[in-house]
Design a protein around this motif. Structure first.
Motif, PDB file in Angstrom:
ATOM      1  N   ARG A 108     -93.511 -32.729 -16.301  1.00 14.78           N
ATOM      2  CA  ARG A 108     -93.905 -33.991 -15.688  1.00 14.78           C
ATOM      3  C   ARG A 108     -94.830 -34.977 -16.570  1.00 14.78           C
ATOM      4  N   HIS A 109     -95.316 -34.215 -17.632  1.00  7.04           N
ATOM      5  CA  HIS A 109     -96.440 -34.870 -18.564  1.00  7.04           C
ATOM      6  C   HIS A 109     -96.149 -34.542 -19.939  1.00  7.04           C
ATOM      7  N   ARG A 110     -96.316 -35.879 -20.629  1.00  7.60           N
ATOM      8  CA  ARG A 110     -96.116 -35.732 -22.014  1.00  7.60           C
ATOM      9  C   ARG A 110     -97.575 -35.766 -22.761  1.00  7.60           C
ATOM     10  N   PHE A 111     -97.961 -34.822 -23.422  1.00  4.82           N
ATOM     11  CA  PHE A 111     -99.374 -34.625 -23.939  1.00  4.82           C
ATOM     12  C   PHE A 111     -99.703 -33.850 -25.347  1.00  4.82           C
ATOM     13  N   ARG A 114     -97.989 -30.173 -25.913  1.00  4.87           N
ATOM     14  CA  ARG A 114     -97.051 -29.355 -25.319  1.00  4.87           C
ATOM     15  C   ARG A 114     -96.300 -28.470 -25.506  1.00  4.87           C
TER      16      ARG A 114
END
Ligand SMILES: Nc1ncnc2c1ncn2[C@@H]1O[C@H](COP(=O)(O)OP(=O)(O)OP(=O)(O)O)[C@@H](O)[C@H]1O
Ligand SMILES: [Mg+2]
Lengths: 287, 307, 387
Positions: A108-111, A114
């Protein structure tokens, strides 16, 4: 491999429907045979739980119910089972929580980081258990020697080192299965919830979480069965603690008591029953 | 129970990239990651680093069992020369077991996905349930089943096939070891294949059946490619533990000719005085070998889904 | 909104016309919606037509707040909604893919919105909405147990139940059979007029757009080509694309040669034709001439007249009940079609290969800017349909 090959190869003159019918049966027949193969040693274990043996439970010497009447009769058998269940539940709980959080972060997240996190999660699954066990043993022994020297404590291998190790190798499996579930979740559903006045928290608890829950439950069951059945890593980091698989392995040299068969088969039946009941309840709730 | 089944099945196509973080919440993913990643760093990465350091230790020649920190690559040379046959066996046995597991697993997974109907759930449970009778217990059961006076040997004897087996017996041969490995890791092959087949639309396969009248062509060009992610996950999940296993070789194999790397690592660790650095070097070589193969394999068949 | 219940935090209590001001949406390297401005009066029924991929869904998503525009503003009345979250907007969507919650029953799906807004009578509102789409009897089922059309009706009910200021419908009736679709159209239109909601309705069904909408807009490549009342859109297209997309048109490339009182004179591939000056988007130079097929009659002999006729060869005759369609190839190679109502007692009995004359009242002709692509497309559609 193809089930249909057989139909084509042996009965080319028959019509397509007959062919399909045969092909269908063929796949099912092979499937049932493979299932029987999977169960063969379980049956064997079951039958030899009734063996009235003298020294070692290898040759059939006659029927008795005495092992079933007294499943804890063999020294340490039931203790090891309890230890295994405790470790299994504890590591399942922790690994499922940690793994689920990681899965949410990854899907669910782009960071930054990753990709690296993905690899970090994957590599333990590609590492042979024996390497995991050996490396954990190394840090536990070195670490405990140092700590005990500094603080005069008496840390040693046992229940907690096994639990730590099991959590470690279960996390990756939890992440992978929760991730798969999350990825197959239609993002439109969450959009629809937002469109229908659900804020982020409500959207999560009313839509996302219930839809991912089967994946989390499945991951927990997988973690438990991996932990419960683990032998190799456990054998490295267990010290004097004995889990059920270790109990069986250790007593193998002296001759396994039939109580091990009783316990092993009972766990199989209990697991089967629990899952079937779970499915029936699940189906009933669906209606 | 279907958790393993998700493995390698991948997700819906809509998984390109998660959306950009709303500004001011960029710490959230790190917070979610923190406990799990920390656990893996402390109890996976750090131990591996330690083990690597140990694999370069030297021992005091006069005091067996005592080591000093060093950068002694000779451990690796010894590990790879003295125990080359064991590496060879590990790869060979694991490869064979993976192949046989695939051959057995595919029809089962296929039947579960397309033919089982309402029996699907039950079959799934039956595949997983044997896990709960300890795998040690089941392997020991195999030992009895394959024993010289056991039922399998008896049947082969009467079919005049037993003489084709190494040394004219099954137990304590490589055949028994491969059979045990195949058996023990079979569920790890079945479930991912089942998951990818289940996700496949049976109508696509029917359409394939219309396009190519031949059943095998349909299978090769439609069914198999669709289940490829599952096949890849399944082969990895079978091969990796099989290559590092020592229990099957210990319980089903012979004392000399069928030992695998796992057995050597285990005995160098626990039974050989002064074997610690060698055991570490062996562990690392095995891990490097497997990781290299896995990455080549994954790249060859291009599945990012597993990662 | 939130008539009886608590209000959702941050909820914008907006009423009035929906206004899009210079709205642009760009994805990486692709502009899906390009500088779009439009006003939808409060309580009107607005239909959005356009080919697949032209940006209809993207436009709706921006109005719903599911995507934020790259540039421009979106307002309801005087309230600027740009940048607000979907749950803060008095807007609901019927999703193109339904997006029903698979783990909730139909009833709970429909009650979801009212419950989030804290409506005390969420359950009875949901029942009413289900009754409206004739789904009461299946209220206890899960979405997976419904047919495609039933799911679609639930999706409509789930959005409608909220009585939003603006209701967005992304092809809500696409999966229904003709009869059910007509029923739903009537229902939707009735609800819309009764409650006075603003409807933005995306559809591929022209007839649906024509019969239901107060205003029709035709979108192409992220822009609105033309919008107006349905009759006007059909009678007087402003671009070749619209002429082609809304109904069929006989088009021909030509250029304007002169003017005769209220008429422009044009040369279209060798024939001289007349276009009413007020029905032409161009005054001089290149022009695409057009006339609707039902305005064209087919004659065996050249009619008495002055230039509003062309000669051609019959390519195909197809009887379609209320009318007969003729495909006629002109000397230039262009294929035109004509609909003749079967009024004559004695049918003309034309066969492919027969020589005929096509003629029309010049008052029906129209002229639009030159667009060779559209002419080709028009032809492909006709030949494809006729052969
Ligand atoms: N997230 C995205 N990233 C990149 N391009 C996108 C994205 N969403 C949509 N597009 C592109 O924008 C264009 C418009 O898409 P949109 O969904 O609005 O089309 P549409 O008019 O609704 O078509 P249809 O009638 O087929 O539903 C398409 O070309 C599409 O490929
Ligand atoms: Mg769309």
């Amino acid at each position: 491999m193809s089930t249909q090959t057989v139909g084509t190869a042996y009965r080319p003159s028959l019509g397509k429907r007959v062919q399909g019918w045969l092909a269908g049966r063929f796949a099912m027949i092979v499937a049932v045979l493979v299932l029987l193969y999977l169960f063969l040693p379980v049956f064997y274990t079951f039958i030899f739980s009734f063996n009235d043996y003298r020294k070692s439970n290898i040759e059939w010497r006659g029927f008795t119910l005495k092992h079933w009447a007294n499943p804890c009769g063999a020294a340490g058998a039931c203790d090891s089972l309890v230890t295994s269940l405790e470790i299994g539940l504890l590591s399942t709980l922790v690994a499922t929580m940690l793994g689920t959080l990681v899965a949410f972060a990854l899907v669910r997240h782009r960071f930054r980081g990753r990709g690296a996190s993905n690899i970090l999660v994957f590599v333990p699954m590609a590492t042979p258990e024996i390497v995991l066990g050996a490396s954990l043993l190394t840090i536990f022994v070195n670490g405990f020697t140092q700590l005990n020297g500094w603080f005069g404590t008496d840390l040693k291998l046992g229940f907690w080192t096994i639990t730590i190790a099991h959590i470690m190798f279960c996390i990756s499996f939890v992440v992978v299965s929760v991730k798969a579930r999350l990825q197959s979740l239609d993002p439109r559903l969450e959009e629809a919830a937002q469109d229908l006045y659900a804020g982020p928290a409500e959207t999560f608890w009313k839509i996302t979480f219930p839809l991912v829950l089967p994946g989390i439950v499945g991951a927990a069951l997988l973690a438990f069965s991996l932990s419960f059945d683990d032998f190799i890593i456990t054998s490295f980091v267990s010290g004097n603690e004995t889990t059920f698989p270790k109990f069986v392995y250790v007593s193998y040299l002296r001759g396994i008591p039939a109580q091990a068969n009783v316990i092993g088969f009972s766990m199989f039946v209990i697991a089967l029953a629990l899952v079937i009941i779970g499915q029936i309840v699940g189906n009933a709730r669906k209606k | 129970m279907s958790a393993l089944a998700h493995m390698g099945g991948g997700g819906a196509p809509a998984t390109a990239m998660p959306p950009k973080e709303p500004s001011g919440r960029s710490w959230l993913p790190y917070l979610l990651l923190l406990p799990g990643v920390l656990w893996l760093l402390v109890f996976f990465i750090y131990p591996l680093a330690q083990l690597f350091a140990v694999s370069l230790y030297s021992d005091y020649p006069d005091y067996p069992g005592y080591y000093y920190q060093d950068v002694n690559w000779h451990n690796y040379v010894r590990a790879l020369t003295d125990f080359l046959p064991h590496f060879g066996r590990s790869m060979l046995y694991a490869g064979l077991a993976t192949f046989f597991a695939f051959v057995l697993a595919y029809p089962l997974a296929y039947a579960m996905a397309f033919k089982a109907g309402k029996w699907r759930g039950i079959m799934m449970i039956l595949v997983i349930a044997p896990f709960f009778t300890s795998f040690i217990l089941r392997t020991i059961a195999w030992r009895q089943i394959l024993a010289d006076e056991g039922p399998v040997a008896w049947v082969l004897e009467h079919l005049h096939l037993l003489s084709f087996m190494p040394n004219g017996r099954i137990t304590e041969t490589w055949v028994a070891v491969v059979a045990g490995l195949t058996y023990n890791f079979l569920p790890f092959m079945v479930l991912p294949i089942y998951a990818s087949l289940e996700r496949a639309d049976p109508r696509v396969i029917e359409a394939g059946g219309d396009l190519y009248a031949n059943g095998f062509t349909t299978f090769r060009t439609v069914t198999l490619p669709m289940s490829m992610p599952g096949v890849i996950a399944g082969t990895l999940l079978t091969f990796i533990p099989a290559a590092g296993d020592y229990v099957n070789a210990e319980l089903l194999g012979s004392d000399t000719g069928t030992k695998m790397v796992g057995n050597v690592i285990e005995s160098q660790f626990f039974k050989v005085l002064g074997g610690y650095p060698i055991a570490a070097a062996l562990s690392f070589s095995l891990m490097a070998l497997i990781l290299a193969m896995v990455f080549l394999y994954v790249r060859r068949y291009g599945t990012e889904e597993l990662l | 909104m939130a008539r009886n219940g608590r209000s959702v935090s941050g909820f914008r209590e907006a009423k009035g016309d929906l206004r899009l001001e210079n709205v642009t949406k760009a994805f990486a390297d692709f502009t899906a919606v390009d500088d779009l401005s439009l006003v939808v009066p409060r309580g009107s029924f607005f239909a959005l037509l356009g080919p697949s991929g032209c940006g209809k869904t993207t436009t709706l998503r921006m109005v719903a707040g599911l995507d934020q525009p790259t540039a421009g503003r979106i307002l309801v009345g005087e309230t600027d909604l740009t940048g607000s979250r979907p749950y803060e907007r008095p807007v609901n969507t019927v999703f193109q893919s339904y997006a029903l919650f698979p783990h909730l029953t139909i009833r709970d799906n429909v009650a979801f919105g009212p419950k989030r807004r804290g409506e005390a009578n969420a359950a009875s509102l949901a029942e009413d909405a289900l009754a409206l789409v004739q789904m009461t009897h299946l209220g206890g089922r899960k979405p997976a147990q419904l047919s495609g059309g039933q799911q679609q009706r639930v999706a409509v009910a789930r959005a409608l139940v909220n009585r939003p200021e603006v209701l967005l419908l992304d092809e809500p009736l696409g999966a229904l059979d003709l009869k059910l679709r007509r029923q739903m159209q009537v229902e939707l239109k009735r609800i819309q007029t009764e409650v006075g909601l603003t409807f933005i309705h995306v559809t591929h069904d022209q007839e649906e757009a024509m019969t239901m909408a107060d205003t029709v807009a035709v979108m192409n490549r992220g822009r609105i080509e033309q919008m107006g009342p349905p009759v006007q859109m059909y009678d007087l297209p402003k671009t070749a694309f619209v002429a082609n997309f809304v109904g069929q048109s006989n088009l021909g490339q030509g250029h304007i040669t002169g003017r005769d009182a209220d008429f422009l004179i044009a040369d279209v591939q060798g024939s001289t034709v007349r276009i009413p000056a007020r029905r032409s988007s161009v005054e001089s130079g290149a022009v695409t001439f057009g006339v609707r097929p039902e305005k064209v009659s087919v004659k065996r002999t050249r009619p008495e007249g002055t230039g509003n006729d062309v000669r051609g060869t019959v390519l195909d005759v197809s009887f379609i009940g209320v009318a007969t369609q003729y495909l006629v190839r002109l000397p230039s190679g262009t294929v035109w079609s004509a609909y003749e109502q079967n009024l004559d007692l004695e049918p003309m009995d034309l066969r492919p290969g027969d020589e005929v004359w096509l003629t029309w009242n010049p008052g029906h002709a129209f002229g639009v800017g030159p667009d060779p692509d559209a002419v080709q497309a028009a032809e492909a559609a006709k030949v494809g349909a006729g052969e």
